[in-house]
Scaffold this active site. Structure first.
Site, PDB file in Angstrom:
ATOM      1  N   GLY A  42       7.494  -2.173  -2.343  1.00 13.10           N
ATOM      2  CA  GLY A  42       6.643  -0.814  -2.028  1.00 13.10           C
ATOM      3  C   GLY A  42       7.849   0.174  -3.145  1.00 13.10           C
ATOM      4  O   GLY A  42       7.723  -0.099  -4.191  1.00 13.10           O
ATOM      5  N   PRO A  56       0.865  -1.086  -0.311  1.00 10.10           N
ATOM      6  CA  PRO A  56      -0.438   0.262   0.011  1.00 10.10           C
ATOM      7  C   PRO A  56       0.806   1.370   0.328  1.00 10.10           C
ATOM      8  O   PRO A  56       1.999   1.548   1.067  1.00 10.10           O
ATOM      9  CB  PRO A  56      -0.320   0.033   1.183  1.00 10.10           C
ATOM     10  CG  PRO A  56       0.059  -0.889   1.803  1.00 10.10           C
ATOM     11  CD  PRO A  56       0.435  -1.908   1.124  1.00 10.10           C
ATOM     12  N   GLN A 100      -6.594  -0.996   2.785  1.00  9.30           N
ATOM     13  CA  GLN A 100      -6.090  -0.858   4.199  1.00  9.30           C
ATOM     14  C   GLN A 100      -7.114   0.509   5.389  1.00  9.30           C
ATOM     15  O   GLN A 100      -6.917   1.498   4.768  1.00  9.30           O
ATOM     16  CB  GLN A 100      -4.519  -0.514   4.200  1.00  9.30           C
ATOM     17  CG  GLN A 100      -3.437  -0.125   5.340  1.00  9.30           C
ATOM     18  CD  GLN A 100      -2.103   0.017   5.019  1.00  9.30           C
ATOM     19  OE1 GLN A 100      -1.796   1.357   4.469  1.00  9.30           O
ATOM     20  NE2 GLN A 100      -1.898  -0.316   5.279  1.00  9.30           N
ATOM     21  N   CYS A 155       1.390   2.684  10.284  1.00 12.04           N
ATOM     22  CA  CYS A 155       2.336   4.364   9.515  1.00 12.04           C
ATOM     23  C   CYS A 155       3.024   5.452  10.719  1.00 12.04           C
ATOM     24  O   CYS A 155       2.640   4.701  12.126  1.00 12.04           O
ATOM     25  CB  CYS A 155       1.024   4.819   9.707  1.00 12.04           C
ATOM     26  SG  CYS A 155       1.244   6.417   8.716  1.00 12.04           S
ATOM     27  N   ASP A 179      13.191  -3.049   0.653  1.00 10.49           N
ATOM     28  CA  ASP A 179      14.305  -2.856   0.052  1.00 10.49           C
ATOM     29  C   ASP A 179      14.265  -3.994  -0.988  1.00 10.49           C
ATOM     30  O   ASP A 179      15.088  -4.016  -1.745  1.00 10.49           O
ATOM     31  CB  ASP A 179      15.482  -3.314   1.021  1.00 10.49           C
ATOM     32  CG  ASP A 179      15.750  -2.134   2.188  1.00 10.49           C
ATOM     33  OD1 ASP A 179      14.937  -1.040   1.931  1.00 10.49           O
ATOM     34  OD2 ASP A 179      15.804  -2.516   2.876  1.00 10.49           O
TER      35      ASP A 179
HETATM   36  C1  LIG Z   1       5.448   6.830  -0.807  1.00  7.33           C
HETATM   37  C2  LIG Z   1       5.015   5.841   0.110  1.00  7.33           C
HETATM   38  C3  LIG Z   1       3.950   5.746   0.422  1.00  7.33           C
HETATM   39  C4  LIG Z   1       3.583   5.320   1.537  1.00  7.33           C
HETATM   40  N1  LIG Z   1       2.173   4.859   2.037  1.00  7.33           N
HETATM   41  C5  LIG Z   1       2.077   3.649   2.372  1.00  7.33           C
HETATM   42  C6  LIG Z   1       0.622   3.626   3.366  1.00  7.33           C
HETATM   43  O1  LIG Z   1      -0.219   4.118   2.790  1.00  7.33           O
HETATM   44  N2  LIG Z   1       0.338   2.286   4.149  1.00  7.33           N
HETATM   45  C7  LIG Z   1       1.478   1.406   4.901  1.00  7.33           C
HETATM   46  O2  LIG Z   1       1.273   0.824   5.088  1.00  7.33           O
HETATM   47  N3  LIG Z   1       2.579   1.899   4.466  1.00  7.33           N
HETATM   48  C8  LIG Z   1       2.941   2.514   3.553  1.00  7.33           C
HETATM   49  N4  LIG Z   1       3.769   2.594   2.969  1.00  7.33           N
HETATM   50  C9  LIG Z   1       5.266   2.066   2.984  1.00  7.33           C
HETATM   51  C10 LIG Z   1       5.441   0.820   2.004  1.00  7.33           C
HETATM   52  O3  LIG Z   1       4.026   0.384   2.206  1.00  7.33           O
HETATM   53  C11 LIG Z   1       6.678  -0.563   2.688  1.00  7.33           C
HETATM   54  O4  LIG Z   1       6.148  -0.671   3.605  1.00  7.33           O
HETATM   55  C12 LIG Z   1       7.897   0.574   2.754  1.00  7.33           C
HETATM   56  O5  LIG Z   1       8.095   1.451   1.418  1.00  7.33           O
HETATM   57  C13 LIG Z   1       8.872  -0.180   3.277  1.00  7.33           C
HETATM   58  O6  LIG Z   1       9.233  -0.964   1.632  1.00  7.33           O
HETATM   59  P1  LIG Z   1      10.078  -1.197   0.380  1.00  7.33           P
HETATM   60  O7  LIG Z   1      11.257  -1.256   0.557  1.00  7.33           O
HETATM   61  O8  LIG Z   1       9.732  -2.043  -0.702  1.00  7.33           O
HETATM   62  O9  LIG Z   1       9.773   0.401  -0.146  1.00  7.33           O
HETATM   63  C14 LIG Z   1       4.703   3.395   1.933  1.00  7.33           C
HETATM   64  C15 LIG Z   1       5.691   3.806   1.413  1.00  7.33           C
HETATM   65  C16 LIG Z   1       6.038   5.169   0.210  1.00  7.33           C
HETATM   66  C17 LIG Z   1       7.717   5.338   0.219  1.00  7.33           C
END
Ligand SMILES: Cc1cc2nc3c(=O)[nH]c(=O)nc-3n(C[C@H](O)[C@H](O)[C@H](O)COP(=O)(O)O)c2cc1C
Ligand SMILES: [Zn+2]
Ligand SMILES: [Zn+2]
Length: 682
Positions: A549, A319, A373, A408, A527
């Site tokens: 993400g 998300p 979510q 969050c 990551d």
């Molecule tokens: C721009 C952005 C918006 C995000 N919005 C949410 C969100 O709405 N809900 C949530 O649970 N996590 C949110 N996250 C966290 C991501 O879902 C994820 O847990 C985090 O980026 C780590 O994963 P990654 O390393 O693959 O990016 C957000 C992250 C980013 C960078």
């Protein structure tokens, strides 16, 4: 092999311009946790959005609005309406029942004459051949064969005469008096087909929003459950009082004993027993007072009746507030994403009937497994939200799961006890989850966690074992857990802690084995940037799959790589195909009129503000690429690859113009994770 400073992407010498890394993007600001605690919801600050809102909402939103305004100043998108407007009935090619009385313009000819020239939707081939020889790649109005993405998809364009790609679906019929009158083209066969296969779902209408806003929506399941909770609380209080009374009696007895100096072993034993009994009773109520499996009146629900989530080996798009909008999710699905989740919505905003919040539950039919979510701080907001979702969307099969945000980091969310604050409030969380499970019937509930609130103080393991354990069929009835390997405090610049993720998975599996529970799918997160990362996480860290993400934001084709177990050296032409797709999906969702194009452009630029960070893997000396490597300055294999790698936001606008036509003069785009270096990179 060239020598790079640690943490720099190993670009081959022939493509290297300088090893000085370009500006480091701020992902913490993008998620909303950096930049002075601004709300990450800023990106949705549509000045046109009228999200209604009752008394509570107005109060609650004051703070949020203040945070939004800060960024609005930097966001100028120009006018979102036509110079001349027209009655929407006439624009749709129908008759207006108000006739001459209508307060809107009915003069179609004048409207069309004043309208800016129609746009084309060029194919990538057309664009590339047009640009060869000239350095500019531009959408040249009227120079391409007419195509309207909405007409092509639906056999009809609901934006009618207001569509900026109108030439694809306008015809001129000669009337009897010899004048030409324009009419709209409909492809009936395609329209009939699209009505079944292409329609978005989960429209929660103004009627429902109004019922919510005026507090007239009924919540039978929630009401019964909250009563049950209250009674359990009362019982708990009574026990607490009894415990205190016994303790006091014990103290008095000891005092008396001390003064008489008489041994009273038998008596002492008896008292200890009583105390033990109370303690037992206490834990029994804490765990069982809210029997997950005891039916609340009118709510037949057994966890066994929940839809099981068989997610092993699947890919899950995280998300993502603002950037994880419907068109972007649709793009990821087209690249192979199996599971998608909407942007975080606030339980309180759903309950106050916010139009903006309810727009977050919309689902494209291509999203095969889709969840919503929500963020909330306790049962009395999370449970009713689950109940409306089940009634309004779930009954039509529009939602496959509901995820509770327990990660969050944003101040505004954390301070209210929601998001990552729930990591430190397991009792509250458990009560909310059990209630949500009842309210959602067969729809499963999942949770998304961070490892803890503070660095060095991980709490996820305890919470996770508690979530699945506790006797009976399941503690809280969680259907899937996603664990992001960072604390609330941790910045994105430091890598996620996958060792800890494995420790948590192993602890849950041990607990499940002990209690003979069916395994709950666990997704790791943090990551993941390549097929290699995905599959080695599954092998080494024992997770059922990985949620992705930023990897998806930077390279949406990562899902293809994972599915096909390969690293894809995608070329610039293929990447531009993806950008075009996103533009078309945007138009299809937001609209192809002036206002829809403007919104599409904003979200497209937001997406490009991540995609430029991709360093083509064909330029790298060592694979796989790593998400945290800083890119040195490099030259791409062609002009388009250079353009797609530009950190300059003016170039993102330029790319948007290929498909969306010239941006309004006032359109300036500042990404959420803006860094000072952007402009100087020009
Ligand atoms: C721009 C952005 C918006 C995000 N919005 C949410 C969100 O709405 N809900 C949530 O649970 N996590 C949110 N996250 C966290 C991501 O879902 C994820 O847990 C985090 O980026 C780590 O994963 P990654 O390393 O693959 O990016 C957000 C992250 C980013 C960078
Ligand atoms: Zn009218
Ligand atoms: Zn159209």
């Amino acid at each position: 092999m060239s020598v790079f400073p640690a943490g720099t992407a190993p670009v081959k010498a022939e493509f290297l311009i300088s090893i000085d890394p370009i500006a480091v993007p701020d992902d913490d600001a993008a998620e909303g946790s950096g930049g002075g605690g601004q709300s990450s919801r800023n990106g949705r600050d549509d000045p046109d959005a009228n999200d209604g809102g009752g008394r509570n909402k107005r109060k609650r939103n004051k703070e949020e609005k203040k945070a939004r305004q800060g960024q609005n100043k930097n966001r100028r998108f120009g006018k979102v309406r036509d110079e001349q407007d027209i009655c929407f009935k006439i624009a749709a090619g129908t008759l207006c029942e108000f006739g001459a009385e209508c307060k809107y313009n009915h003069d179609l000819q004048t409207y069309l004459a004043a309208k800016p020239p129609d746009l084309g939707m060029p194919t990538v081939d057309e664009l590339l051949s047009a640009s060869s020889g000239s350095e500019e790649t531009k959408n040249v109005p009227n120079s391409q064969p007419a195509r309207c993405p909405i007409f092509e998809e639906f056999g009809e364009c609901k934006y009618g005469f207001k569509c900026r790609y109108l030439s694809a679906h306008i015809q001129k019929a000669l009337s009897e008096d010899g004048t030409e009158s324009p009419s709209l083209v409909v492809d009936e066969a395609k329209k009939a087909h699209a009505a079944i296969s292409a329609k978005e779902v989960n429209y929660v209408g103004a009627d429902t929003q109004k019922l919510l806003r005026t507090k007239k929506y009924v919540f039978p399941v929630t009401d019964a459950y909250l009563r049950e909770l209250q009674e359990a609380d009362k019982r708990e209080q009574e026990i607490e009082m009894e415990r205190k009374r016994l303790k006091e009696a014990e103290r008095e007895r000891r005092e008396a004993e001390d003064s008489t100096v008489v041994t009273a072993e038998p008596e002492q034993k008896q008292d200890t027993l009583t105390e033990d009994k109370t303690v037992n009773l206490h834990t029994e109520i804490a765990a069982d007072g809210l029997h997950p499996d005891v039916d609340t009146p009118d709510v037949p629900m057994r966890f066994a009746e929940k839809n099981r989530l068989d997610w092993r080996g699947k890919t899950y798009l995280a998300p993502l507030t603002t950037v994880g909008n419907l068109p972007f999710r649709r793009l990821c699905v087209s690249y192979g994403a199996d599971i998608t989740c909407g942007e975080m919505g606030l339980a309180t905003s759903f309950l106050s009937g916010s139009k903006e919040e309810w727009s977050l539950v919309r689902r494209h039919p291509s999203e095969r497994t889709f969840g919503v979510q929500i963020a909330g701080n306790k049962a009395n907001t999370l449970v009713p939200t689950a109940e409306v979702l089940a009634k309004e969307c779930g009954s039509q099969g529009g939602i496959d799961f509901v995820d509770v945000n327990c990660g969050c980091p944003i101040d505004l969310v954390f301070k209210t006890g929601s998001g990552s604050a729930l990591l430190d409030a397991p009792a509250k969380l458990g009560k909310a989850l059990i209630g949500m499970n009842k309210a959602l019937g067969s729809i499963p509930v999942t949770i998304k966690l961070r490892t803890g609130v503070k660095d060095g103080r991980n709490t996820a393991e305890k919470l996770m074992t508690r979530a699945v354990g506790g006797g009976g069929e399941s503690g809280w009835g969680i259907a899937c857990i996603t664990l992001h390997g960072r604390t609330r405090q941790q910045r994105y610049t430091k890598l996620a802690d996958w060792e800890y993720i494995r420790q948590c998975v192993d602890a849950v599996r041990a607990r499940e084995a002990d209690e003979d529970l069916p395994p709950v799918p666990i997704f790791g997160n943090g990551d993941c940037f390549s097929s290699h990362d995905y599959h080695s996480a599954v092998d080494q860290y024992h997770v059922d799959g990985v949620m992705i993400g930023r990897g998806a934001l930077i390279k949406p084709w990562i899902f293809t790589e994972i599915k096909e177990r390969r690293e894809w050296d995608i070329n610039s032409r293929e990447r531009l195909e993806g950008v075009k797709k996103l533009a078309e999906f945007g138009l299809s969702h937001f609209g192809s009129d002036t206002s829809g194009i403007n919104t599409t452009r904003r979200y497209l630029c937001e997406a490009l503000s991540f995609q430029y960070r991709y360093v083509p893997i064909g330029l790298l000396e060592v694979l796989p690429a790593r998400i945290n490597d800083r890119a040195p300055r490099f030259r791409g294999r062609d002009e388009l690859e250079n353009l797609l790698a530009s950190p300059n936001s003016a170039d993102w606008v330029k790319i948007s113009e290929m498909f969306l036509g010239p941006a309004p003069e006032a359109f300036v785009f500042v990404p959420k994770h803006k860094s000072n270096a952007y402009e100087s990179q020009g």
